[in-house]
Design an enzyme around this catalytic site. Structure first.
Site, mmCIF file in Angstrom:
data_model
loop_
_atom_site.group_PDB
_atom_site.id
_atom_site.type_symbol
_atom_site.label_atom_id
_atom_site.label_comp_id
_atom_site.label_asym_id
_atom_site.label_seq_id
_atom_site.Cartn_x
_atom_site.Cartn_y
_atom_site.Cartn_z
ATOM 1 N N GLU A 92 0.817 -1.208 0.000
ATOM 2 C CA GLU A 92 0.000 0.000 0.000
ATOM 3 C C GLU A 92 0.852 1.261 0.000
ATOM 4 O O GLU A 92 1.931 1.311 0.591
ATOM 5 C CB GLU A 92 -0.939 -0.005 1.209
ATOM 6 C CG GLU A 92 -1.962 -1.124 1.098
ATOM 7 C CD GLU A 92 -3.027 -1.115 2.186
ATOM 8 O OE1 GLU A 92 -4.162 -1.484 1.865
ATOM 9 O OE2 GLU A 92 -2.738 -0.742 3.334
ATOM 10 N N CYS A 105 3.331 8.604 1.241
ATOM 11 C CA CYS A 105 3.835 7.680 2.258
ATOM 12 C C CYS A 105 4.116 6.342 1.578
ATOM 13 O O CYS A 105 3.221 5.698 1.033
ATOM 14 C CB CYS A 105 2.788 7.540 3.368
ATOM 15 S SG CYS A 105 3.282 6.394 4.660
ATOM 16 N N CYS A 112 6.312 -6.669 7.441
ATOM 17 C CA CYS A 112 7.367 -6.179 8.320
ATOM 18 C C CYS A 112 7.720 -7.288 9.301
ATOM 19 O O CYS A 112 6.846 -8.026 9.747
ATOM 20 C CB CYS A 112 6.893 -4.947 9.085
ATOM 21 S SG CYS A 112 8.231 -4.158 10.026
ATOM 22 N N CYS A 116 6.156 -4.868 16.148
ATOM 23 C CA CYS A 116 5.733 -3.861 17.131
ATOM 24 C C CYS A 116 4.275 -4.151 17.495
ATOM 25 O O CYS A 116 3.449 -4.431 16.628
ATOM 26 C CB CYS A 116 5.858 -2.452 16.559
ATOM 27 S SG CYS A 116 7.550 -2.045 16.087
ATOM 28 N N CYS A 119 1.028 -2.178 15.830
ATOM 29 C CA CYS A 119 1.032 -1.895 14.390
ATOM 30 C C CYS A 119 0.338 -3.000 13.598
ATOM 31 O O CYS A 119 0.611 -4.187 13.789
ATOM 32 C CB CYS A 119 2.463 -1.739 13.891
ATOM 33 S SG CYS A 119 2.568 -1.351 12.145
ATOM 34 N N GLY A 166 6.828 -1.795 6.440
ATOM 35 C CA GLY A 166 8.207 -2.272 6.441
ATOM 36 C C GLY A 166 9.176 -1.405 7.210
ATOM 37 O O GLY A 166 8.866 -0.290 7.615
ATOM 38 N N GLU A 167 10.370 -1.957 7.436
ATOM 39 C CA GLU A 167 11.441 -1.229 8.119
ATOM 40 C C GLU A 167 12.500 -0.871 7.065
ATOM 41 O O GLU A 167 13.258 -1.750 6.632
ATOM 42 C CB GLU A 167 12.028 -2.098 9.237
ATOM 43 C CG GLU A 167 13.310 -1.580 9.838
ATOM 44 C CD GLU A 167 13.284 -0.091 10.215
ATOM 45 O OE1 GLU A 167 12.355 0.338 10.919
ATOM 46 O OE2 GLU A 167 14.196 0.636 9.778
ATOM 47 N N SER A 198 11.749 6.914 8.180
ATOM 48 C CA SER A 198 11.370 6.600 9.553
ATOM 49 C C SER A 198 11.836 5.196 9.904
ATOM 50 O O SER A 198 11.650 4.263 9.133
ATOM 51 C CB SER A 198 9.841 6.689 9.689
ATOM 52 O OG SER A 198 9.444 6.361 10.991
ATOM 53 N N LEU A 221 10.014 6.205 18.465
ATOM 54 C CA LEU A 221 10.473 5.980 19.839
ATOM 55 C C LEU A 221 9.380 5.316 20.690
ATOM 56 O O LEU A 221 9.575 4.251 21.245
ATOM 57 C CB LEU A 221 10.921 7.313 20.460
ATOM 58 C CG LEU A 221 11.592 7.190 21.818
ATOM 59 C CD1 LEU A 221 12.915 6.449 21.722
ATOM 60 C CD2 LEU A 221 11.815 8.579 22.429
ATOM 61 N N HIS A 222 8.264 5.989 20.855
ATOM 62 C CA HIS A 222 7.052 5.446 21.492
ATOM 63 C C HIS A 222 7.147 5.170 22.985
ATOM 64 O O HIS A 222 6.121 4.919 23.624
ATOM 65 C CB HIS A 222 6.570 4.168 20.798
ATOM 66 C CG HIS A 222 6.390 4.321 19.326
ATOM 67 N ND1 HIS A 222 5.718 5.374 18.759
ATOM 68 C CD2 HIS A 222 6.824 3.567 18.291
ATOM 69 C CE1 HIS A 222 5.730 5.257 17.449
ATOM 70 N NE2 HIS A 222 6.399 4.175 17.141
ATOM 71 N N ASN A 297 -4.020 4.649 16.076
ATOM 72 C CA ASN A 297 -5.077 4.244 15.150
ATOM 73 C C ASN A 297 -5.388 2.771 15.366
ATOM 74 O O ASN A 297 -4.495 1.939 15.269
ATOM 75 C CB ASN A 297 -4.624 4.471 13.708
ATOM 76 C CG ASN A 297 -4.407 5.945 13.416
ATOM 77 O OD1 ASN A 297 -5.318 6.753 13.603
ATOM 78 N ND2 ASN A 297 -3.213 6.301 12.991
ATOM 79 N N CYS A 340 -1.543 5.964 9.990
ATOM 80 C CA CYS A 340 -0.320 5.333 10.498
ATOM 81 C C CYS A 340 -0.636 3.997 11.147
ATOM 82 O O CYS A 340 -1.534 3.900 11.979
ATOM 83 C CB CYS A 340 0.340 6.193 11.567
ATOM 84 S SG CYS A 340 0.791 7.824 11.021
HETATM 85 N N1 SAH Z 1 9.310 0.657 10.441
HETATM 86 C C1 SAH Z 1 9.448 2.093 10.327
HETATM 87 C C2 SAH Z 1 8.552 2.665 9.261
HETATM 88 C C3 SAH Z 1 7.067 2.583 9.569
HETATM 89 S S1 SAH Z 1 6.563 4.197 9.936
HETATM 90 C C4 SAH Z 1 9.225 2.711 11.701
HETATM 91 O O1 SAH Z 1 8.882 1.986 12.619
HETATM 92 O O2 SAH Z 1 9.432 3.907 11.859
HETATM 93 C C5 SAH Z 1 4.994 4.029 10.560
HETATM 94 C C6 SAH Z 1 4.812 4.912 11.779
HETATM 95 O O3 SAH Z 1 3.488 4.702 12.301
HETATM 96 C C7 SAH Z 1 5.770 4.523 12.866
HETATM 97 O O4 SAH Z 1 6.146 5.602 13.642
HETATM 98 C C8 SAH Z 1 4.892 3.570 13.647
HETATM 99 O O5 SAH Z 1 5.417 3.357 14.908
HETATM 100 C C9 SAH Z 1 3.571 4.285 13.623
HETATM 101 N N2 SAH Z 1 2.447 3.390 13.935
HETATM 102 C C10 SAH Z 1 2.415 2.048 13.813
HETATM 103 N N3 SAH Z 1 1.229 1.572 14.193
HETATM 104 C C11 SAH Z 1 0.480 2.620 14.567
HETATM 105 C C12 SAH Z 1 -0.856 2.755 15.029
HETATM 106 N N4 SAH Z 1 -1.654 1.686 15.170
HETATM 107 N N5 SAH Z 1 -1.311 3.993 15.302
HETATM 108 C C13 SAH Z 1 -0.517 5.065 15.098
HETATM 109 N N6 SAH Z 1 0.743 4.997 14.662
HETATM 110 C C14 SAH Z 1 1.251 3.785 14.396
#
Ligand code: SAH
Length: 366
Positions: A92, A105, A112, A116, A119, A166-167, A198, A221-222, A297, A340
């Protein structure tokens, strides 16, 4: 010999390719402009190349792009494309229009592998890396699709974020080729400030990016401490926060005026307290940083809820008062699952994680 896909070659690659044909380097510039700026996928369109050269290109090479399998449009103008790749897997790509910019995006892998916990892509498991052609092909296709629609003024891609599936730093070589094409004046001509990668925090990848292709860096970071981040982003056990912060310092030390963006998803009762905010402030210290707070989300079966609006505002105020540039990321396209963490695509999960998850939720295994 298989035909070579010129879509995924950066200028150095194209120059070498034409050199091999006994052609001058400026052919690379011409072909790059045809493909990336004029959207040509056929050599016969490339009228400033000789008939003989076009015939040779037709034998040796192709311009193969991803195919649009489906498109969804959000009420807020966000567009999401499901793109089919050659072997049938789908990824996507999302276009997010704003008043003064248009952000694409882009995905870097099919699925991936990082797992996490918040996600949706992680739920789907992992299939493979994307090729440089499949990564840059997302810009190519989005531009063509946008040119097709009658919308005036014509929307343009002014910014690219590698924040799709993906990463990206686990697919470094192919991503780097695509990044160079995004920055190249003979292709997409974007400035480094407008291209953001990212990462969940692959430390050696951050260092390579700094040396080889320093675009804007965002770090997912989160969580402000290792104990919590180990749970949310399992990669943290390999590259803990102190190592990440050191890599970020090196990154900005090389690029005066640059800032690292820290992404922080707001999970109710998990990482959104005043104490977490204070830990985050201490962690960032004097690093040139900005913080993007991302309202969580949801997706089916997600084990979290989004923090309340008041909690997000309070978190933001605490950072703000400590002098940290902080924005709350506007949720876009959530009505079409384009926000996201909601990107999922359709593909064969080689890790079988999605099957395990389904079995677990239906009580077959635990
Ligand atoms: N793997 C890379 C690229 C993905 S970026 C990374 O982790 O940065 C996607 C972004 O959306 C990341 O910051 C991810 O942590 C965030 N994300 C993932 N799941 C999400 C969700 N359910 N709600 C909001 N943000 C989310």
């Amino acid at each position: 010999m298989p035909q070579i896909n010129l879509l995924g070659m950066d200028r150095t690659g194209l120059v070498q390719f034409f050199d091999g044909l006994g052609e001058k380097a400026f052919r690379a510039d011409q072909v790059s402009k045809w493909i990336h700026q004029r959207g040509a996928a056929s050599f016969d369109m490339m009228t400033n190349l000789s008939r003989d050269l076009r015939a040779r290109l037709n034998v040796l090479s192709v311009v193969t792009t991803p195919v649009v399998a489906d498109e969804q449009r959000s009420a807020d103008g966000t567009r999401k494309w499901l793109l089919r790749l050659q072997e049938g897997n789908c990824i996507e790509t999302v276009f997010i229009p704003e008043a003064a910019r248009g952000t694409l995006c882009v995905s870097s892998q099919v699925g991936c592998a990082l797992n996490c916990t918040f996600c949706a892509t992680a739920r789907q498991g992992y299939s493979r890396n994307l090729s440089s052609a499949e990564i840059i092909g997302q810009l190519w296709v989005a531009r063509r699709e946008m040119a097709k629609s009658a919308q005036q003024p014509q929307l343009e891609i002014t910014n690219v974020v590698l924040m799709g599936m993906g990463e990206p730093l686990l697919n470094f070589d192919q991503v780097a080729v695509a990044l160079r094409l995004m920055l190249d004046d003979f292709a997409y001509g974007l400035s480094r400030r407008r291209v953001t990668l990212s990462t969940a925090g692959i430390v050696p990848g951050i260092d390579r990016l700094r040396v080889e292709c320093p675009v804007s860096l965002a770090l997912s970071l989160h969580a402000p401490n290792d104990e919590l981040r180990d749970q949310l982003v399992p990669l943290n056990r390999k590259y803990p926060i102190a190592a990440l912060m050191a890599a970020c310092r090196r990154y900005v030390a090389d690029a005066p005026r640059a800032r690292v963006t820290f992404e922080y998803v707001m999970l109710s009762g998990i990482n959104d307290s005043a104490q977490h905010a204070r830990q985050l402030i201490r962690l960032l210290g004097d690093l040139p940083a900005k913080v993007n707070l991302i309202p969580f989300n949801g997706f089916p079966g997600a084990p979290y809820r989004c923090s309340s609006e008041q909690d997000i505002e309070r978190f933001k105020d605490l950072l703000y008062r400590a002098g940290i540039m902080t924005i709350i990321r506007k949720t876009r396209g959530d009505d079409i699952a384009a926000a996201c963490g909601q990107l999922a695509g359709r593909f064969v999960d080689r890790t079988r994680r999605s099957a395990r998850m389904q079995a677990r939720s239906s009580g077959m295994i635990n």
